[in-house]
Write a protein that holds these residues in place. Structure first.
Motif, PDB file in Angstrom:
ATOM      1  N   THR A   1       0.837  -1.204   0.000  1.00 34.70           N
ATOM      2  CA  THR A   1       0.000   0.000   0.000  1.00 34.70           C
ATOM      3  C   THR A   1       0.867   1.247   0.000  1.00 34.70           C
ATOM      4  OG1 THR A   1      -1.710  -1.146   1.271  1.00 34.70           O
ATOM      5  CG2 THR A   1      -1.813   1.266   1.228  1.00 34.70           C
ATOM      6  N   PRO A   2       0.827   2.066  -1.050  1.00 34.81           N
ATOM      7  CA  PRO A   2       1.652   3.286  -1.059  1.00 34.81           C
ATOM      8  C   PRO A   2       1.233   4.250   0.060  1.00 34.81           C
ATOM      9  CG  PRO A   2       0.757   2.808  -3.238  1.00 34.81           C
ATOM     10  CD  PRO A   2       0.035   1.929  -2.271  1.00 34.81           C
ATOM     11  N   VAL A   3       2.210   4.961   0.573  1.00 34.14           N
ATOM     12  CA  VAL A   3       1.927   5.998   1.559  1.00 34.14           C
ATOM     13  C   VAL A   3       2.521   7.312   1.097  1.00 34.14           C
ATOM     14  CG1 VAL A   3       1.771   4.447   3.551  1.00 34.14           C
ATOM     15  CG2 VAL A   3       3.993   5.417   2.911  1.00 34.14           C
ATOM     16  N   LEU A   4       1.921   8.390   1.554  1.00 32.98           N
ATOM     17  CA  LEU A   4       2.470   9.728   1.353  1.00 32.98           C
ATOM     18  C   LEU A   4       3.210  10.127   2.615  1.00 32.98           C
ATOM     19  CD1 LEU A   4      -0.568  11.532  -0.322  1.00 32.98           C
ATOM     20  CD2 LEU A   4       1.437  10.523  -1.432  1.00 32.98           C
ATOM     21  N   ARG A   5       4.332  10.780   2.444  1.00 31.85           N
ATOM     22  CA  ARG A   5       5.084  11.293   3.587  1.00 31.85           C
ATOM     23  C   ARG A   5       5.150  12.809   3.454  1.00 31.85           C
ATOM     24  NH1 ARG A   5       6.895   6.728   5.827  1.00 31.85           N
ATOM     25  NH2 ARG A   5       7.366   4.964   4.440  1.00 31.85           N
ATOM     26  N   LEU A   6       4.501  13.490   4.376  1.00 29.81           N
ATOM     27  CA  LEU A   6       4.444  14.947   4.362  1.00 29.81           C
ATOM     28  C   LEU A   6       5.339  15.458   5.489  1.00 29.81           C
ATOM     29  CD1 LEU A   6       1.280  17.115   3.869  1.00 29.81           C
ATOM     30  CD2 LEU A   6       3.074  17.784   5.443  1.00 29.81           C
ATOM     31  N   THR A   7       6.324  16.246   5.125  1.00 25.55           N
ATOM     32  CA  THR A   7       7.219  16.854   6.107  1.00 25.55           C
ATOM     33  C   THR A   7       6.904  18.339   6.174  1.00 25.55           C
ATOM     34  OG1 THR A   7       8.953  15.255   5.626  1.00 25.55           O
ATOM     35  CG2 THR A   7       9.619  17.282   6.734  1.00 25.55           C
ATOM     36  N   ARG A   8       6.580  18.804   7.369  1.00 26.78           N
ATOM     37  CA  ARG A   8       6.235  20.218   7.564  1.00 26.78           C
ATOM     38  C   ARG A   8       7.209  20.841   8.551  1.00 26.78           C
ATOM     39  NH1 ARG A   8       0.637  20.668   9.917  1.00 26.78           N
ATOM     40  NH2 ARG A   8      -0.039  20.522   7.753  1.00 26.78           N
TER      41      ARG A   8
ATOM     42  N   THR B   1       2.853  10.361   7.990  1.00 28.43           N
ATOM     43  CA  THR B   1       2.717   9.252   7.055  1.00 28.43           C
ATOM     44  C   THR B   1       1.236   8.941   6.904  1.00 28.43           C
ATOM     45  OG1 THR B   1       4.841   8.339   7.770  1.00 28.43           O
ATOM     46  CG2 THR B   1       3.373   6.865   6.558  1.00 28.43           C
ATOM     47  N   LEU B   2       0.755   8.952   5.643  1.00 27.68           N
ATOM     48  CA  LEU B   2      -0.668   8.791   5.369  1.00 27.68           C
ATOM     49  C   LEU B   2      -0.866   7.793   4.233  1.00 27.68           C
ATOM     50  CD1 LEU B   2       0.257  12.112   5.139  1.00 27.68           C
ATOM     51  CD2 LEU B   2      -2.099  12.295   5.856  1.00 27.68           C
ATOM     52  N   PRO B   3      -1.797   6.851   4.346  1.00 27.85           N
ATOM     53  CA  PRO B   3      -2.068   5.945   3.233  1.00 27.85           C
ATOM     54  C   PRO B   3      -2.502   6.739   2.002  1.00 27.85           C
ATOM     55  CG  PRO B   3      -3.093   5.144   5.247  1.00 27.85           C
ATOM     56  CD  PRO B   3      -2.619   6.544   5.524  1.00 27.85           C
ATOM     57  N   ALA B   4      -1.831   6.529   0.880  1.00 25.27           N
ATOM     58  CA  ALA B   4      -2.075   7.350  -0.311  1.00 25.27           C
ATOM     59  C   ALA B   4      -3.488   7.192  -0.851  1.00 25.27           C
ATOM     60  CB  ALA B   4      -1.054   7.001  -1.393  1.00 25.27           C
ATOM     61  N   HIS B   5      -4.072   6.004  -0.745  1.00 25.21           N
ATOM     62  CA  HIS B   5      -5.405   5.790  -1.317  1.00 25.21           C
ATOM     63  C   HIS B   5      -6.496   6.516  -0.540  1.00 25.21           C
ATOM     64  CE1 HIS B   5      -5.329   2.714   1.847  1.00 25.21           C
ATOM     65  NE2 HIS B   5      -6.645   2.667   1.769  1.00 25.21           N
ATOM     66  N   ARG B   6      -6.165   7.047   0.626  1.00 24.72           N
ATOM     67  CA  ARG B   6      -7.145   7.779   1.428  1.00 24.72           C
ATOM     68  C   ARG B   6      -6.932   9.285   1.364  1.00 24.72           C
ATOM     69  NH1 ARG B   6      -6.103   4.247   6.821  1.00 24.72           N
ATOM     70  NH2 ARG B   6      -6.770   2.237   6.013  1.00 24.72           N
ATOM     71  N   GLN B   7      -6.002   9.734   0.547  1.00 26.17           N
ATOM     72  CA  GLN B   7      -5.622  11.144   0.582  1.00 26.17           C
ATOM     73  C   GLN B   7      -5.716  11.814  -0.775  1.00 26.17           C
ATOM     74  OE1 GLN B   7      -5.055  12.255   3.589  1.00 26.17           O
ATOM     75  NE2 GLN B   7      -5.182  10.166   4.353  1.00 26.17           N
ATOM     76  N   ARG B   8      -5.949  13.083  -0.735  1.00 28.39           N
ATOM     77  CA  ARG B   8      -5.765  13.944  -1.898  1.00 28.39           C
ATOM     78  C   ARG B   8      -5.099  15.203  -1.370  1.00 28.39           C
ATOM     79  NH1 ARG B   8     -10.796  16.507  -4.958  1.00 28.39           N
ATOM     80  NH2 ARG B   8     -11.081  17.286  -2.841  1.00 28.39           N
ATOM     81  N   LEU B   9      -3.985  15.567  -1.938  1.00 24.95           N
ATOM     82  CA  LEU B   9      -3.299  16.776  -1.506  1.00 24.95           C
ATOM     83  C   LEU B   9      -3.623  17.898  -2.476  1.00 24.95           C
ATOM     84  CD1 LEU B   9       0.228  15.421  -0.527  1.00 24.95           C
ATOM     85  CD2 LEU B   9      -1.794  15.724   0.910  1.00 24.95           C
ATOM     86  N   ARG B  10      -4.064  19.009  -1.929  1.00 22.42           N
ATOM     87  CA  ARG B  10      -4.353  20.190  -2.738  1.00 22.42           C
ATOM     88  C   ARG B  10      -3.644  21.373  -2.117  1.00 22.42           C
ATOM     89  NH1 ARG B  10     -10.411  21.966  -3.188  1.00 22.42           N
ATOM     90  NH2 ARG B  10     -10.447  20.289  -4.723  1.00 22.42           N
ATOM     91  N   TYR B  11      -2.907  22.123  -2.941  1.00 17.99           N
ATOM     92  CA  TYR B  11      -2.235  23.317  -2.457  1.00 17.99           C
ATOM     93  C   TYR B  11      -2.800  24.524  -3.187  1.00 17.99           C
ATOM     94  CZ  TYR B  11       1.038  20.423   0.036  1.00 17.99           C
ATOM     95  OH  TYR B  11       1.585  19.531   0.913  1.00 17.99           O
TER      96      TYR B  11
END
Length: 197
Positions: A143-150, A166-176
């Motif tokens: 399962t791919p994950v997104l890693r967001l560093t702030r 760390t967030l499961p990619a299939h559950r996320q949408r990133l919008r900037y």
């Protein structure tokens, strides 16, 4: 968390101090959508800075930093792992180094201590979860994950806080969304982006 097209959130509530006895931003955001947002603090205290954390906070590798490790949950299910790091001179001996919940969240406590963030940098990468992340997020090894560093910096560009999420990619949408011209640009990732409640 992004389930369908009905979940869009912004970073801003997680970056500014809460006022008037407000609760933490994640619980409030989830409640506004008829959901239940909670978190479990699984560890808090001093740890040696890793190479990544030392680079973010501007301390020597191995130097002590304060960490708060949390499992962020939506309706009782894990949706994000967040490790938040602070320089010891800021967080040592404060509620940030303790597993107890902080009223209004960490950003509110930082402001009370005289530390206010004015600039935030976010980096997003993707990869596969470690065995520990698989277990904590209840996802499979593929399962791919997104890693967001702030990284949050103060008015003098000194690091106050570094969040590794760390967030499961299939559950996320990133919008900037960025404001062009006068006024600061605000990065707005969609999904739960708590900042050390």
């Amino acid at each position: 968390m992004h389930r369908g097209d009905d979940w869009v959130s912004t970073s801003m509530p997680y970056l500014v101090p809460r006022v008037g006895g407000q609760g933490d931003a994640w619980s409030e955001e989830a409640a506004a959508k008829g959901r239940r947002g909670t978190q479990r603090i699984v560890h808090a205290g001093e740890v040696p800075a890793s190479d990544e954390v030392s680079g973010l906070l501007g301390v020597a590798e191995g130097e002590a930093v304060v960490v708060r490790r949390r499992v962020i949950e939506l309706d009782g299910e894990p949706c994000e792992l967040t490790d938040t790091y602070y320089p010891v001179h800021i967080a040592g001996g404060t509620g940030l180094a303790d597993v107890a919940k902080i009223p209004g969240g960490a950003v509110t406590l930082l402001a009370r201590l005289g530390h206010v963030g004015v600039r935030v940098r976010e980096d997003v990468t993707a990869g596969l979860p470690s065995a520990a992340e698989q277990q904590a997020l209840r996802v499979g090894p593929g399962t791919p994950v997104l890693r967001l560093t702030r990284l949050t910096l103060d008015a003098e560009d000194r690091p106050l806080q570094a969040d590794l999420m760390t967030l499961p990619a299939h559950r996320q949408r990133l919008r900037y969304e960025l404001r062009v011209g006068q006024g600061a640009g605000i990065g707005s990732p969609s999904g739960p982006s708590p900042s050390a409640h």
